[in-house]
Design a protein around this motif. Structure first.
Motif, PDB file in Angstrom:
ATOM      1  N   HIS A   8      29.750  10.803  -3.380  1.00 40.23           N
ATOM      2  CA  HIS A   8      30.930   9.724  -3.417  1.00 40.23           C
ATOM      3  C   HIS A   8      30.703   8.467  -2.665  1.00 40.23           C
ATOM      4  O   HIS A   8      31.842   7.730  -2.398  1.00 40.23           O
ATOM      5  N   GLY A   9      29.591   8.216  -2.491  1.00 41.13           N
ATOM      6  CA  GLY A   9      29.057   6.709  -1.888  1.00 41.13           C
ATOM      7  C   GLY A   9      29.571   6.783  -0.278  1.00 41.13           C
ATOM      8  O   GLY A   9      29.934   7.764   0.186  1.00 41.13           O
ATOM      9  N   LYS A  10      29.223   5.638   0.430  1.00 34.12           N
ATOM     10  CA  LYS A  10      29.351   5.465   1.733  1.00 34.12           C
ATOM     11  C   LYS A  10      30.600   5.840   2.320  1.00 34.12           C
ATOM     12  O   LYS A  10      31.536   5.752   1.436  1.00 34.12           O
ATOM     13  N   LEU A  11      30.589   6.547   3.428  1.00 35.73           N
ATOM     14  CA  LEU A  11      31.936   7.000   4.023  1.00 35.73           C
ATOM     15  C   LEU A  11      32.811   5.677   4.307  1.00 35.73           C
ATOM     16  O   LEU A  11      32.161   4.819   4.691  1.00 35.73           O
ATOM     17  N   ASP A  12      34.234   6.027   4.218  1.00 35.60           N
ATOM     18  CA  ASP A  12      35.040   5.009   4.807  1.00 35.60           C
ATOM     19  C   ASP A  12      35.068   5.086   6.428  1.00 35.60           C
ATOM     20  O   ASP A  12      35.063   6.063   6.930  1.00 35.60           O
ATOM     21  N   GLU A  13      35.070   3.814   7.015  1.00 36.56           N
ATOM     22  CA  GLU A  13      34.918   3.878   8.326  1.00 36.56           C
ATOM     23  C   GLU A  13      36.381   3.070   8.863  1.00 36.56           C
ATOM     24  O   GLU A  13      36.725   1.919   8.421  1.00 36.56           O
ATOM     25  N   PRO A  14      37.126   3.780   9.572  1.00 42.32           N
ATOM     26  CA  PRO A  14      37.069   4.948   9.972  1.00 42.32           C
ATOM     27  C   PRO A  14      37.690   6.139   9.011  1.00 42.32           C
ATOM     28  O   PRO A  14      38.397   5.870   8.310  1.00 42.32           O
ATOM     29  N   SER A  15      37.187   7.349   9.144  1.00 45.21           N
ATOM     30  CA  SER A  15      37.878   8.392   8.168  1.00 45.21           C
ATOM     31  C   SER A  15      38.244   9.810   9.405  1.00 45.21           C
ATOM     32  O   SER A  15      37.689   9.638  10.333  1.00 45.21           O
ATOM     33  N   ILE A  16      38.895  10.316   8.976  1.00 41.73           N
ATOM     34  CA  ILE A  16      39.174  11.612   9.455  1.00 41.73           C
ATOM     35  C   ILE A  16      38.443  12.542   8.747  1.00 41.73           C
ATOM     36  O   ILE A  16      38.648  12.981   7.504  1.00 41.73           O
ATOM     37  N   ALA A  17      37.906  13.570   9.596  1.00 44.30           N
ATOM     38  CA  ALA A  17      37.189  14.759   9.129  1.00 44.30           C
ATOM     39  C   ALA A  17      37.748  15.987   9.493  1.00 44.30           C
ATOM     40  O   ALA A  17      38.209  16.150  10.645  1.00 44.30           O
ATOM     41  N   LEU A  18      38.099  17.015   8.615  1.00 45.45           N
ATOM     42  CA  LEU A  18      38.536  18.139   8.776  1.00 45.45           C
ATOM     43  C   LEU A  18      37.054  19.203   8.418  1.00 45.45           C
ATOM     44  O   LEU A  18      36.684  19.207   7.321  1.00 45.45           O
ATOM     45  N   LEU A  19      36.513  19.785   9.388  1.00 40.17           N
ATOM     46  CA  LEU A  19      35.424  20.588   9.411  1.00 40.17           C
ATOM     47  C   LEU A  19      35.875  21.937   9.654  1.00 40.17           C
ATOM     48  O   LEU A  19      36.139  22.342  10.892  1.00 40.17           O
ATOM     49  N   VAL A  20      35.351  23.011   8.604  1.00 37.46           N
ATOM     50  CA  VAL A  20      35.856  24.416   8.872  1.00 37.46           C
ATOM     51  C   VAL A  20      34.720  25.129   8.178  1.00 37.46           C
ATOM     52  O   VAL A  20      34.447  25.017   7.042  1.00 37.46           O
ATOM     53  N   SER A  21      34.205  25.966   9.266  1.00 31.65           N
ATOM     54  CA  SER A  21      33.093  26.971   8.793  1.00 31.65           C
ATOM     55  C   SER A  21      33.373  28.044   9.490  1.00 31.65           C
ATOM     56  O   SER A  21      34.243  28.309  10.209  1.00 31.65           O
ATOM     57  N   GLY A  22      31.991  28.844   9.428  1.00 30.97           N
ATOM     58  CA  GLY A  22      32.182  30.242   9.879  1.00 30.97           C
ATOM     59  C   GLY A  22      32.078  30.099  11.699  1.00 30.97           C
ATOM     60  O   GLY A  22      32.697  31.166  12.340  1.00 30.97           O
ATOM     61  N   GLY A  23      31.505  28.844  12.216  1.00 37.73           N
ATOM     62  CA  GLY A  23      31.434  28.713  13.539  1.00 37.73           C
ATOM     63  C   GLY A  23      32.229  27.659  14.195  1.00 37.73           C
ATOM     64  O   GLY A  23      32.488  27.709  15.417  1.00 37.73           O
ATOM     65  N   LEU A  31      47.942  10.170   9.472  1.00 39.79           N
ATOM     66  CA  LEU A  31      48.970   9.224   9.472  1.00 39.79           C
ATOM     67  C   LEU A  31      49.106   8.800  11.120  1.00 39.79           C
ATOM     68  O   LEU A  31      49.351   7.551  11.258  1.00 39.79           O
ATOM     69  N   SER A  32      48.902   9.576  11.960  1.00 38.84           N
ATOM     70  CA  SER A  32      49.108   9.113  13.509  1.00 38.84           C
ATOM     71  C   SER A  32      47.939   8.101  13.868  1.00 38.84           C
ATOM     72  O   SER A  32      47.990   7.348  14.852  1.00 38.84           O
ATOM     73  N   ASN A  33      46.766   8.179  13.339  1.00 38.49           N
ATOM     74  CA  ASN A  33      45.749   7.347  13.552  1.00 38.49           C
ATOM     75  C   ASN A  33      45.572   6.194  12.529  1.00 38.49           C
ATOM     76  O   ASN A  33      44.596   5.386  12.471  1.00 38.49           O
ATOM     77  N   SER A  34      46.569   5.935  11.649  1.00 41.02           N
ATOM     78  CA  SER A  34      46.440   4.932  10.545  1.00 41.02           C
ATOM     79  C   SER A  34      45.222   5.073   9.747  1.00 41.02           C
ATOM     80  O   SER A  34      44.856   3.953   9.424  1.00 41.02           O
ATOM     81  N   VAL A  35      44.579   6.496   9.474  1.00 36.72           N
ATOM     82  CA  VAL A  35      43.445   6.433   8.685  1.00 36.72           C
ATOM     83  C   VAL A  35      43.698   6.884   7.412  1.00 36.72           C
ATOM     84  O   VAL A  35      44.449   7.756   7.200  1.00 36.72           O
ATOM     85  N   ASN A  36      43.341   6.151   6.556  1.00 34.87           N
ATOM     86  CA  ASN A  36      43.834   6.662   5.039  1.00 34.87           C
ATOM     87  C   ASN A  36      42.591   7.592   4.387  1.00 34.87           C
ATOM     88  O   ASN A  36      42.775   7.484   3.107  1.00 34.87           O
ATOM     89  N   THR A  37      41.379   8.009   4.892  1.00 37.46           N
ATOM     90  CA  THR A  37      40.659   8.870   4.141  1.00 37.46           C
ATOM     91  C   THR A  37      40.472   9.950   5.095  1.00 37.46           C
ATOM     92  O   THR A  37      40.073  10.039   6.131  1.00 37.46           O
ATOM     93  N   PRO A  94      34.753   6.999  13.497  1.00 41.82           N
ATOM     94  CA  PRO A  94      34.489   5.610  13.231  1.00 41.82           C
ATOM     95  C   PRO A  94      33.256   4.957  12.605  1.00 41.82           C
ATOM     96  O   PRO A  94      33.041   4.047  11.930  1.00 41.82           O
ATOM     97  N   ASP A  95      32.195   5.785  13.104  1.00 44.89           N
ATOM     98  CA  ASP A  95      30.886   5.739  12.527  1.00 44.89           C
ATOM     99  C   ASP A  95      29.775   6.975  12.983  1.00 44.89           C
ATOM    100  O   ASP A  95      29.616   7.417  13.998  1.00 44.89           O
ATOM    101  N   ILE A  96      29.839   7.564  11.769  1.00 45.06           N
ATOM    102  CA  ILE A  96      28.949   8.802  11.717  1.00 45.06           C
ATOM    103  C   ILE A  96      27.679   8.960  12.575  1.00 45.06           C
ATOM    104  O   ILE A  96      27.492   9.982  13.084  1.00 45.06           O
ATOM    105  N   THR A  97      27.153   7.904  12.650  1.00 45.64           N
ATOM    106  CA  THR A  97      25.719   7.711  13.118  1.00 45.64           C
ATOM    107  C   THR A  97      25.815   7.596  14.793  1.00 45.64           C
ATOM    108  O   THR A  97      24.775   7.948  15.500  1.00 45.64           O
ATOM    109  N   GLN A  98      27.178   7.230  15.333  1.00 43.43           N
ATOM    110  CA  GLN A  98      27.042   7.158  16.727  1.00 43.43           C
ATOM    111  C   GLN A  98      28.517   7.179  17.456  1.00 43.43           C
ATOM    112  O   GLN A  98      28.491   6.932  18.600  1.00 43.43           O
ATOM    113  N   ASP A  99      29.496   7.299  16.546  1.00 41.69           N
ATOM    114  CA  ASP A  99      30.868   7.130  17.289  1.00 41.69           C
ATOM    115  C   ASP A  99      31.579   8.155  16.752  1.00 41.69           C
ATOM    116  O   ASP A  99      32.256   8.055  15.600  1.00 41.69           O
ATOM    117  N   VAL A 100      31.775   9.446  17.135  1.00 38.74           N
ATOM    118  CA  VAL A 100      32.448  10.529  16.392  1.00 38.74           C
ATOM    119  C   VAL A 100      33.646  11.100  17.537  1.00 38.74           C
ATOM    120  O   VAL A 100      33.187  11.556  18.438  1.00 38.74           O
TER     121      VAL A 100
END
Ligand code: KG4
Ligand code: ZN
Length: 348
Positions: A125-140, A266-272, A148-154
């Protein structure tokens, strides 16, 4: 500028993944899974997984190069999952990647598995919007991240205080007599079940809990509630409707995850909102996320199901982004770090 050709290696759990990308274009995504060797134990056996990675590494690398139509010496950089994950399993990938880096004279990036789960969406889907909110859900893991920046600021906002979402799926599947790993089987069973049949608890959503755990999740109470409900039905001589239990359990997980994820946006005013990790392959989570995001004007990004579960392409995707942004490589001394913090998207 020619986009970087990056090889990614993933061995944090039971999948030996080798991916090859050029920029954000996916060229190969080869996987060898040892899941069938763990099924009879009802969970991943670390020693068995490490051994399987050793056996699968070279053939999977060869398949990936052949699918991508490249030679190993053509790659510009090598990326590998440095953590978090099973120590012995990680070690196989890290040792393989370091050996390649030395033999080929290429830079190496030891990347964070969770950051890679987020970054993989760039391949579709092309470059990530910055900032984004990520919901990561896995087995662990179950984490809500501000990115704000997936390479250095999470920035971690919240996480599970007990079981990970996938772990809850796997444990509930077990009490329902479904195979391991249970997530896909619950997803399937729930399709013909009634999600409103049983009103299972929504953990950490009361006003009192929200004060302390606004973005944290908890699934152990839900898991116990499902087990108790089944026991009561059986004791009363009723036959358990597996499909209804699966659908009602799944609804409770999806509801809590999305309430928290939308609140984080909503609380971080992030729309992705970006979804990632194995549980993001869940069909109900995907459709309900779309509906709730539409209601709030939030853009939803979800990788295809194959890229949600563990794979090498996600590691290559983050490696490629690190190269594109001229981030410094990791050097050869970084460890396989089973508890690597998400605050470190890449090992120094
Ligand atoms: O990301 P992943 O492949 O490995 C880890 O890093 O943990 O996630 C594996 C987890 C397992 O718990 C599995 O049951 C769950 O993802 N999973 C699902 C679905 N597909 C995989 N859970 C719910 N619905 C699915 N369709
Ligand atoms: Zn994963």
């Amino acid at each position: 500028m020619v986009e970087p050709l990056v090889l990614g290696i993933e061995t944090s759990c039971d999948e030996t993944g080798v991916g090859i990308v050029r920029g954000t274009t996916l060229l190969a995504d080869e996987i060898a899974s040892s899941v069938s060797e763990h099924a009879r134990f009802g969970g991943v056996v670390p020693e068995v997984a490490s051994r399987a990675h050793l056996e699968a590494m070279v053939p999977t690398l060869e398949r990936a190069c052949s699918t991508a139509g490249i030679r190993l010496d053509e790659v510009d950089a090598i990326a590998v999952t440095a953590g978090p994950g099973l120590a012995g399993a990680l070690l196989v990938g890290v040792a393989a990647a370091k050996s390649l880096a030395v033999a080929l004279g290429k830079p190496i990036y030891g990347v964070n598995h969770l950051a890679a789960h987020v970054c993989v969406d760039q391949l579709e889907h092309g470059k990530l919007d910055e900032p984004s909110i990520a919901l990561l859900v896995s087995g662990g893991h179950s984490s809500l991240l501000l990115v704000p920046d997936i390479t250095q600021d999470v920035i971690p906002l919240g996480q599970t205080i007990d079981d990970a979402a996938g772990e809850a799926f796997d444990k509930v599947a077990r009490v329902l007599g479904l195979p391991f790993p249970g997530g896909p089987y619950i997803d399937q069973a729930a399709m013909s079940g009634n999600p409103k049949a049983i009103d299972f608890p929504r953990g950490l959503t009361s006003a009192r809990d929200l004060a302390k755990h606004r973005f944290d999740v908890s699934f152990s109470g839900l898991k116990t509630a499902v087990a108790r409900w089944i026991e009561r039905e059986q004791a009363a001589g009723n036959s358990v409707q597996v499909n209804d239990v699966a659908a009602s359990f799944q609804e409770a997980v999806v509801d809590v995850l999305l309430r928290k994820a939308i609140d984080a946006c909503l609380s971080n005013s992030v729309n992705t909102l970006v979804l990632g990790g194995g549980v993001a392959a869940n069909s109900r989570l995907r459709s309900e996320a779309q509906q709730r995001c539409d209601e709030h004007g939030i853009k939803l990004r979800v990788p295809s199901a194959k890229l949600c579960t563990d794979n090498g392409a996600m590691v290559a995707a983050l490696g490629s982004e690190l190269v594109s942004r001229s981030r410094p490589p990791s050097g050869l001394t970084f460890p396989a770090d089973s508890a690597m913090s998400i605050k470190l998207p890449v090992a120094p």
